[in-house]
Scaffold this motif. Structure first.
Motif, PDB file in Angstrom:
ATOM      1  N   THR A 156       7.186  -5.795  -7.005  1.00  0.00           N
ATOM      2  CA  THR A 156       6.369  -5.255  -5.918  1.00  0.00           C
ATOM      3  C   THR A 156       5.705  -3.957  -6.325  1.00  0.00           C
ATOM      4  O   THR A 156       4.513  -3.721  -6.068  1.00  0.00           O
ATOM      5  CB  THR A 156       7.248  -5.026  -4.677  1.00  0.00           C
ATOM      6  N   ILE A 157       6.476  -3.095  -6.974  1.00  0.00           N
ATOM      7  CA  ILE A 157       5.933  -1.795  -7.394  1.00  0.00           C
ATOM      8  C   ILE A 157       4.866  -1.977  -8.472  1.00  0.00           C
ATOM      9  O   ILE A 157       3.830  -1.301  -8.465  1.00  0.00           O
ATOM     10  CB  ILE A 157       7.074  -0.882  -7.885  1.00  0.00           C
ATOM     11  N   VAL A 158       5.124  -2.911  -9.397  1.00  0.00           N
ATOM     12  CA  VAL A 158       4.113  -3.190 -10.421  1.00  0.00           C
ATOM     13  C   VAL A 158       2.826  -3.675  -9.770  1.00  0.00           C
ATOM     14  O   VAL A 158       1.716  -3.261 -10.132  1.00  0.00           O
ATOM     15  CB  VAL A 158       4.636  -4.221 -11.435  1.00  0.00           C
ATOM     16  N   GLY A 159       2.962  -4.580  -8.772  1.00  0.00           N
ATOM     17  CA  GLY A 159       1.774  -5.048  -8.059  1.00  0.00           C
ATOM     18  C   GLY A 159       1.060  -3.926  -7.339  1.00  0.00           C
ATOM     19  O   GLY A 159      -0.176  -3.853  -7.337  1.00  0.00           O
ATOM     20  N   LEU A 160       1.867  -3.016  -6.718  1.00  0.00           N
ATOM     21  CA  LEU A 160       1.271  -1.876  -6.026  1.00  0.00           C
ATOM     22  C   LEU A 160       0.520  -0.968  -6.993  1.00  0.00           C
ATOM     23  O   LEU A 160      -0.602  -0.529  -6.712  1.00  0.00           O
ATOM     24  CB  LEU A 160       2.373  -1.088  -5.314  1.00  0.00           C
ATOM     25  N   VAL A 161       1.114  -0.715  -8.148  1.00  0.00           N
ATOM     26  CA  VAL A 161       0.459   0.133  -9.149  1.00  0.00           C
ATOM     27  C   VAL A 161      -0.821  -0.517  -9.641  1.00  0.00           C
ATOM     28  O   VAL A 161      -1.867   0.139  -9.785  1.00  0.00           O
ATOM     29  CB  VAL A 161       1.414   0.418 -10.319  1.00  0.00           C
TER      30      VAL A 161
ATOM     31  N   GLU B  49       1.852  -1.826  -0.426  1.00  0.00           N
ATOM     32  CA  GLU B  49       2.628  -0.690   0.089  1.00  0.00           C
ATOM     33  C   GLU B  49       3.587  -1.147   1.175  1.00  0.00           C
ATOM     34  O   GLU B  49       4.748  -0.727   1.206  1.00  0.00           O
ATOM     35  CB  GLU B  49       1.680   0.373   0.629  1.00  0.00           C
ATOM     36  N   ARG B  50       3.119  -2.019   2.052  1.00  0.00           N
ATOM     37  CA  ARG B  50       3.993  -2.523   3.113  1.00  0.00           C
ATOM     38  C   ARG B  50       5.141  -3.350   2.516  1.00  0.00           C
ATOM     39  O   ARG B  50       6.289  -3.242   2.957  1.00  0.00           O
ATOM     40  CB  ARG B  50       3.186  -3.363   4.116  1.00  0.00           C
ATOM     41  N   ARG B  51       4.813  -4.194   1.513  1.00  0.00           N
ATOM     42  CA  ARG B  51       5.867  -4.985   0.877  1.00  0.00           C
ATOM     43  C   ARG B  51       6.896  -4.086   0.202  1.00  0.00           C
ATOM     44  O   ARG B  51       8.101  -4.333   0.284  1.00  0.00           O
ATOM     45  CB  ARG B  51       5.258  -5.953  -0.140  1.00  0.00           C
ATOM     46  N   ALA B  52       6.406  -3.044  -0.469  1.00  0.00           N
ATOM     47  CA  ALA B  52       7.330  -2.115  -1.138  1.00  0.00           C
ATOM     48  C   ALA B  52       8.243  -1.438  -0.124  1.00  0.00           C
ATOM     49  O   ALA B  52       9.453  -1.289  -0.347  1.00  0.00           O
ATOM     50  CB  ALA B  52       6.541  -1.071  -1.933  1.00  0.00           C
ATOM     51  N   PHE B  53       7.686  -1.026   1.004  1.00  0.00           N
ATOM     52  CA  PHE B  53       8.500  -0.396   2.044  1.00  0.00           C
ATOM     53  C   PHE B  53       9.551  -1.361   2.583  1.00  0.00           C
ATOM     54  O   PHE B  53      10.719  -0.997   2.763  1.00  0.00           O
ATOM     55  CB  PHE B  53       7.593   0.096   3.174  1.00  0.00           C
TER      56      PHE B  53
ATOM     57  N   VAL C  79      10.814  -3.962   1.037  1.00  0.00           N
ATOM     58  CA  VAL C  79      11.815  -4.223  -0.005  1.00  0.00           C
ATOM     59  C   VAL C  79      12.823  -3.082  -0.091  1.00  0.00           C
ATOM     60  O   VAL C  79      14.035  -3.302  -0.169  1.00  0.00           O
ATOM     61  CB  VAL C  79      11.119  -4.450  -1.367  1.00  0.00           C
ATOM     62  N   VAL C  80      12.329  -1.848  -0.077  1.00  0.00           N
ATOM     63  CA  VAL C  80      13.240  -0.690  -0.126  1.00  0.00           C
ATOM     64  C   VAL C  80      14.145  -0.667   1.101  1.00  0.00           C
ATOM     65  O   VAL C  80      15.356  -0.428   1.006  1.00  0.00           O
ATOM     66  CB  VAL C  80      12.433   0.624  -0.241  1.00  0.00           C
ATOM     67  N   LEU C  81      13.561  -0.921   2.267  1.00  0.00           N
ATOM     68  CA  LEU C  81      14.359  -0.959   3.494  1.00  0.00           C
ATOM     69  C   LEU C  81      15.412  -2.055   3.415  1.00  0.00           C
ATOM     70  O   LEU C  81      16.584  -1.858   3.804  1.00  0.00           O
ATOM     71  CB  LEU C  81      13.436  -1.182   4.693  1.00  0.00           C
ATOM     72  N   LEU C  82      15.017  -3.212   2.877  1.00  0.00           N
ATOM     73  CA  LEU C  82      15.962  -4.316   2.722  1.00  0.00           C
ATOM     74  C   LEU C  82      17.069  -3.952   1.742  1.00  0.00           C
ATOM     75  O   LEU C  82      18.244  -4.287   1.956  1.00  0.00           O
ATOM     76  CB  LEU C  82      15.211  -5.564   2.239  1.00  0.00           C
ATOM     77  N   ALA C  83      16.696  -3.254   0.668  1.00  0.00           N
ATOM     78  CA  ALA C  83      17.700  -2.849  -0.322  1.00  0.00           C
ATOM     79  C   ALA C  83      18.733  -1.927   0.314  1.00  0.00           C
ATOM     80  O   ALA C  83      19.947  -2.079   0.110  1.00  0.00           O
ATOM     81  CB  ALA C  83      17.025  -2.159  -1.505  1.00  0.00           C
TER      82      ALA C  83
END
Length: 474
Positions: free
Chosen positions: A32-37, A180-184, A186-190
């Motif tokens: 996700t972060i790679v995609g965001l970058v 950005e929404r997906r990253a958020f 994922v982090v929340l899920l983690a």
């Protein structure tokens, strides 16, 4: 110890689960972060392309304005500005080609733009040369509208390219926001999964501890009851066998005497085992009381050596007892138990003609007891585990040397209850030295206060029973 191992297993299982969850979430997060970058990089790339197009349009317009100024006024400064603007165009077009190398449609547009700009500059070069040669009237006489057409075509093409880049920018901005929404999420899920895993591990540990405590309590009660119930008939059997072996109840055959000796030896061993098990359970449960009093360390090692001297003489071992008059605050009976355990081991595992040394050495804050032998030594890998229950260096030692394998475990518990430490230093083939420490306690001197170990110590028969009851095997 079983509770500790089970809790460790539960914690380890929970840790593995948490680690696996974090691994899965980590992989998803990384993607996700790679995609965001990447999306953000594409947005930045599009802004750069738009900026380059803006600069190309500006430089072309600047060159046209400079040519008009030169044609009208003939001022060389305008010609200098024109050439400066012309020199900037080629690097800008090269950057555009590089930035849009992934887009074939953009490459075609840039090639068309480059052709139009080249032709437009050729027309402007002709106008400058005409002005130099024939003056303003010569330029007006040309009446050539080709420059205006080319300028309009350049502006139209740049506008089309900017429109396409703006469309790409909108799409890439949308993808970046989605990333950005997906990253958020994922982090929340983690974090959520980690909390669930930790809470689950705590629950499992709590449940396991509760069950294990119940099992340990039931086991302790069972062992205590069985040990007490067995010790009474075993004592009776032992006494009867001893009477028979002594001949007081009548003569027996030589074979019968041999059988009685074996029976007495085995009942002795069973009684020692039961006593050791009871001691271990008392130490673990905290029901064994430590009766501390002021006692003399040197007197303790001398008394222990006196108790073990018959055993040493039987094995052909010389006991070397050091001198010490250091007072400590401890339970003399329990320390005597530790010393006889260690001396018993040292004697049993020494060859005939060897020497066993016992010392009490004062240090800054504690009295260190040392029991050393010249026996076979203990491997490094076993020097920690020999203090565990029923643990021996060689499984055959229990049959060859006797003992229960609980002596060192009992000694460790006693030393720890005194706030001390116990350890061993050994070298194979050169013997072993066991150490344990007992901290000092400062006592205010009073008239007539002295170390009276004769009052605090038990009788020799009691010590002898301890020596036979608590041998430890390495």
């Amino acid at each position: 110890m079983p509770i500790k191992r089970t809790v460790e297993k539960t914690v380890l299982t929970g840790f593995v689960i948490v680690l696996a969850l974090f691994g899965i979430v980590g992989v998803v997060s990384q993607r996700t972060i790679v995609g965001l970058v990447e999306d953000n990089q594409w947005v930045t790339h599009t802004h750069m392309v738009l900026e380059l197009l803006q600069r190309v349009s500006f430089d072309v317009t600047q060159a046209e304005a400079s040519v008009r100024g030169f044609v009208i006024t003939g001022n060389d400064n305008f010609e200098t500005q024109y050439h400066a603007a012309k020199d900037l165009i080629e690097p800008l077009l090269s950057d555009l080609r590089l930035q849009t190398s992934d887009n074939p449609a953009e490459q075609k547009s840039i090639a068309a733009l480059e052709s139009l700009i080249r032709e437009r500059f050729a027309v402007m070069d002709q106008g400058i040369q005409t002005r130099k040669n024939g003056g303003l009237n010569a330029v007006l006489a040309l009446r050539n509208n080709r420059g205006l057409v080319l300028s309009a075509q350049i502006s139209t093409l740049i506008a089309q390219m900017r429109s396409q880049e703006n469309r790409l920018l909108a799409e890439r901005n949308l993808r970046a926001r989605q990333s950005e929404r997906r990253a958020f999420v994922v982090v929340l899920l983690a974090v959520f999964l980690a909390m669930i895993a930790v809470m689950g591990s705590v629950f499992l540990v709590f449940r396991d501890l509760t069950r294990r405590r119940q099992i340990e309590r039931m086991k302790s009660e069972f062992v205590s009851v069985v040990s007490h119930e067995l010790r009474t008939p075993l004592t009776s059997i032992h006494g009867s066998l001893t009477l028979l072996a002594s001949g007081l109840l009548g003569p027996t055959t030589e074979k019968g005497n041999r059988m009685l000796e074996i029976a007495v030896t085995n009942t002795d061993r069973l009684i020692r085992l039961l006593n050791d098990i009871l001691d271990v359970e008392k130490l673990d449960s905290g029901s064994m009381e430590i009766r501390r009093r002021l006692c003399n360390g040197g007197e303790l090692i001398r008394n222990a050596a006196d108790v073990m001297r018959p055993m040493a003489q039987k094995h052909g071992i010389t006991l070397d007892v050091g001198e010490s008059e250091t007072a400590i605050w401890a339970d003399p009976d329990r320390l005597a138990q530790c010393l006889t355990n260690l001396l018993s081991n040292a004697i049993k595992f020494s060859d005939a003609g060897g020497r066993v040394r016992v010392r009490a050495v004062p240090t800054a804050a504690e009295l260190r007891f040392e029991v050393s032998d010249e026996g076979r030594g203990i491997p490094w890998s076993k020097q920690s585990s020999i203090f565990e229950r029923f643990h021996q260096v060689d499984a055959s030692d229990s049959r060859k040397k006797g003992g229960t394998g609980l002596g060192l475990a009992i000694s460790r518990s006693i030393v720890q209850q005194h706030g001390g430490r116990i350890w061993v230093e050994s070298e194979l083939g050169k013997g072993s030295t066991f150490f344990f420490t007992v901290p000092f306690r400062k006592v205010e001197p009073t008239n007539g206060t002295q170390s009276n170990t004769n009052q605090s110590a038990t009788t020799d028969s009691r010590r002898e029973r301890n020596a036979e009851t608590h041998p430890a095997d390495r």
